[in-house]
Design a protein around this motif. Structure first.
Motif, short mmCIF file in Angstrom:
data_model
loop_
_atom_site.label_atom_id
_atom_site.label_comp_id
_atom_site.label_asym_id
_atom_site.label_seq_id
_atom_site.Cartn_x
_atom_site.Cartn_y
_atom_site.Cartn_z
N GLY A 1 0.82 -1.21 0.00
CA GLY A 1 0.00 0.00 0.00
C GLY A 1 0.86 1.26 0.00
O GLY A 1 0.57 2.22 -0.71
N ALA A 2 1.93 1.22 0.78
CA ALA A 2 2.82 2.39 0.88
C ALA A 2 3.38 2.73 -0.49
O ALA A 2 3.43 3.90 -0.90
CB ALA A 2 3.94 2.10 1.87
N LYS A 3 3.76 1.71 -1.22
CA LYS A 3 4.34 1.90 -2.55
C LYS A 3 3.32 2.56 -3.49
O LYS A 3 3.64 3.49 -4.22
CB LYS A 3 4.73 0.52 -3.07
CG LYS A 3 5.84 0.50 -4.05
CD LYS A 3 6.34 -0.93 -4.17
CE LYS A 3 6.60 -1.29 -5.61
NZ LYS A 3 6.91 -2.72 -5.76
N LYS A 4 2.08 2.07 -3.42
CA LYS A 4 1.05 2.61 -4.32
C LYS A 4 0.67 4.05 -3.96
O LYS A 4 0.40 4.88 -4.83
CB LYS A 4 -0.20 1.72 -4.28
CG LYS A 4 0.05 0.35 -4.91
CD LYS A 4 -1.20 -0.51 -4.82
CE LYS A 4 -0.87 -1.98 -4.82
NZ LYS A 4 -1.93 -2.81 -4.26
N ILE A 5 0.64 4.33 -2.67
CA ILE A 5 0.30 5.70 -2.25
C ILE A 5 1.41 6.67 -2.66
O ILE A 5 1.15 7.75 -3.18
CB ILE A 5 0.04 5.77 -0.71
CG1 ILE A 5 -1.25 5.00 -0.35
CG2 ILE A 5 -0.03 7.21 -0.21
CD1 ILE A 5 -2.54 5.63 -0.82
N LYS A 6 2.65 6.26 -2.45
CA LYS A 6 3.79 7.11 -2.82
C LYS A 6 3.78 7.44 -4.32
O LYS A 6 4.18 8.51 -4.73
CB LYS A 6 5.09 6.39 -2.50
CG LYS A 6 5.61 6.71 -1.12
CD LYS A 6 6.27 8.07 -1.12
CE LYS A 6 7.23 8.21 0.03
NZ LYS A 6 7.87 9.53 0.04
#
Ligand code: 5GP
Length: 202
Positions: free
Chosen positions: A114-119
């Motif tokens: 999720g962190a990767k997609k939000i970034k």
């Protein structure tokens, strides 16, 4: 002309992403952090996993069926979603965007996927990874929690190993050796990010 006293307050809300392997003590840290910074809005995720004792819908998660989850997903209602430990989890797009548009900081408690997609979508988001002090302590905390079965604990430990390998993608690392110390570091990150000149709208 803008008032000088507004330089730091008239800005877009900051997205803080907090990730940690289960058992790192993230939930406790988030509660304490929000008590210190009540103006930060915790974005409550949707999940298809079953509710644990003591959790309530709307506060910890929005607990939904797989069908409801799929329906929100197909309408583009999630800013990101992922499958974690066999269940689906998703960040609702609307409260997140509303929050940053109104200048209110938002906190996301999501995994490394999720962190990767939000970034990717919000490059100015700040990602923080919380580490337990040791593998042994991580295993101890998971067993102590007692809410998960043995097989689930094993799965969470395997997942933790995989997640920790992704650590270098994050902006900040906080080691949760002791809650007050970790909280101080988190608070310092929150405050420092608010003072970045590049975030002002001046
Ligand atoms: P738990 O089931 O222990 O509450 O959470 C399991 C994992 O799912 C945690 O790492 C948590 O951060 C992550 N998670 C919770 N909500 C979301 C979400 O909306 N999106 C993603 N990608 N991960 C989430």
């Amino acid at each position: 002309m803008m008032r000088l006293s507004e330089v730091l307050t008239k800005r877009e809300g900051i997205i803080y992403i907090l990730s940690a392997p289960s058992g790192a003590g993230k939930t406790t840290l988030i509660k304490k952090l929000l008590a210190i910074f009540p103006e930060i809005r915790l974005i409550v995720s949707y999940t298809t996993r079953s509710r644990r004792a003591g959790e309530s819908s709307g506060r910890d998660y929005h607990f939904v069926t797989e069908r409801e989850f799929a329906s929100i997903r197909s309408r583009g209602g999630f800013a990101e979603w992922a499958q974690v430990h066999g269940s689906f989890y998703g960040t609702p797009r609307l409260p997140l965007e509303q929050s940053i548009r109104r200048g209110r900081d938002a906190l996301l408690d999501i995994d490394v996927q999720g962190a990767k997609k939000i970034k990717k979508q919000y490059p100015r988001a700040v990602s923080i990874f919380i580490l337990p002090p040791s593998w042994r302590e991580l295993a101890r905390r998971l067993a102590l929690r007692g809410t998960d079965r043995q097989a689930s604990i094993r799965r969470r430990l395997d997942n933790a190993r995989r997640e920790i390998r992704q650590l270098m993608r994050y902006d900040y690392i906080v080691i949760n050796r002791e809650v007050q110390e970790a909280l101080k570091s988190l608070g310092a990150i929150v405050v420092a990010e608010r003072h970045r000149v590049s975030r002002t709208r001046g």
